[in-house]
Design an enzyme around this catalytic site. Structure first.
Site, mmCIF file in Angstrom:
data_model
loop_
_atom_site.group_PDB
_atom_site.id
_atom_site.type_symbol
_atom_site.label_atom_id
_atom_site.label_comp_id
_atom_site.label_asym_id
_atom_site.label_seq_id
_atom_site.Cartn_x
_atom_site.Cartn_y
_atom_site.Cartn_z
ATOM 1 N N HIS A 28 -7.304 -4.386 -0.743
ATOM 2 C CA HIS A 28 -6.655 -5.675 -0.996
ATOM 3 C C HIS A 28 -7.308 -6.396 -2.173
ATOM 4 C CE1 HIS A 28 -6.313 -4.914 3.419
ATOM 5 N NE2 HIS A 28 -5.039 -5.089 3.123
ATOM 6 N N ASP A 43 -5.295 -6.975 11.626
ATOM 7 C CA ASP A 43 -4.608 -5.798 12.134
ATOM 8 C C ASP A 43 -5.083 -5.453 13.544
ATOM 9 O OD1 ASP A 43 -3.449 -5.751 9.669
ATOM 10 O OD2 ASP A 43 -4.067 -3.713 9.154
ATOM 11 N N HIS A 46 0.827 -1.214 0.000
ATOM 12 C CA HIS A 46 0.000 0.000 0.000
ATOM 13 C C HIS A 46 0.859 1.260 0.000
ATOM 14 C CE1 HIS A 46 -3.288 -2.665 0.737
ATOM 15 N NE2 HIS A 46 -2.856 -3.008 1.939
#
Length: 329
Positions: free
Chosen positions: A215, A109, A56
């Site tokens: 994603h 995460d 990213h």
């Protein structure tokens, strides 16, 4: 698969070494490349830590520096960093005032950052960013996903921490900015994760994925390619319907490329978004156009609107010096 790599297993390590060498005046690598750290830490300051899967860029390492993050933990491509990375980063950046984790709302995460918070001996608080209006739930997140708006949270909270905000104050500010921020993306092509060696999904030449995640997660729907004005209208409509800004509101507009979109097209989308904002009585007092939260080489973009007041605008405008954002220094 055509990529400028030596081996799939060394992509991240070699990329981090190159990043650290290119920006040696700003950042340094932690032991075993567990994190990227601000080269010169500010004594007595609340520490800001973020991180996530690689792919990213410049998120998150590109935002380490004065006025933003103190460290970022890079995971493998599209894979969360591990709790031990985050704990090591906290130990390296803590200045006695606690650490704020800024976390995108993806299950891996959030879980790993929460585990890291339990592993640390210093005060830690979290801000979870969930700015994506495309879908309420996905296989990658609990509720809304955290996408390009994460950068706006990191910037404004980073500015406040630089000016002496306490840990509780920084957390409250992060939650406020997140509540004011909404994003939505569209993909024209897929991306290819090096370890997979093939596109994450398939789109026909005349198709696009409306509401795609960073994603490559499915969006709201797969539809025929439309004009830029029509694409912007759907994205901005969803954003503004959710934010429900009052006429006369001021905002930051972020037009973010996914890695494979030319600047010409991003500025065209900026023009389309501006027309829609004007029609809703919203004034973009600050605009940022470029590839800041990418999805490897995916073609497409996201639009982000963050409503601001004078205080937030001043924080945004304050000096920042990172690899990806620099002004006022």
């Amino acid at each position: 698969m055509k990529k400028l790599i030596n081996a799939v297993d060394t992509v991240l390590a070699e990329s981090l070494d190159g990043f650290a060498a290119a920006h040696a005046d700003i950042v340094t690598l932690g032991t075993d490349r567990l994190f990227v750290r601000r080269k010169t830490l500010k004594p007595g300051k609340v520490a800001l830590l973020s991180g996530g899967g690689s792919g990213h860029e410049p998120l998150h390492a590109g935002f380490v520096g004065h006025g933003m993050l103190d460290a970022a933990c890079p995971g493998q491509v599209f894979t969360s960093p591990t709790p031990d990375q985050m704990a090591a980063a906290v130990a390296a950046i803590d200045q006695g005032k606690g650490t704020l984790f800024i976390v995108k709302n993806y299950e891996g995460d959030v879980m790993n950052f929460e585990m890291a918070a339990d592993m640390t001996e210093t005060p830690v608080k979290l801000v979870v960013v969930d700015d994506d209006v495309a879908v309420e739930k996905s296989t990658y997140s609990i509720g809304r996903r955290g996408v390009a708006g994460t950068m706006i949270v990191e910037r404004i909270v980073g500015a406040a921490a630089e000016q002496g905000a306490a840990l509780d104050e920084a957390q409250a500010l992060g939650k406020d900015v997140n509540a004011r921020t909404r994003s939505m993306g569209v993909a024209l092509t897929s991306c290819t994760v090096p370890a997979a060696g093939k596109p994450t999904f398939q789109l026909a030449e005349d198709e696009m994925e409306m509401g795609v995640g960073i994603h490559g997660e499915p969006g709201r729907r797969r539809v025929k390619l439309e004009s830029a004005d029509a694409i912007a209208a759907e994205m901005m409509g969803a954003i503004l319907d959710d934010l429900a800004p009052k006429s006369g509101s001021e905002a930051i507009l972020l037009v973010n490329g996914f890695g494979g979109t030319p600047s010409m097209e991003l500025y065209l989308m900026c023009n389309a978004a501006n027309k829609i904002l004007a029609g809703r009585g919203v004034k973009p007092i600050r605009t940022l156009v470029g590839s800041y939260v990418t999805s490897l080489e995916m073609a497409g973009c996201s639009l982000t609107v963050s409503l601001v007041d004078d205080k937030l605008a001043k924080l945004w405008d304050s000096p920042v010096h990172t690899a990806a954002l620099r002004w006022g220094m």
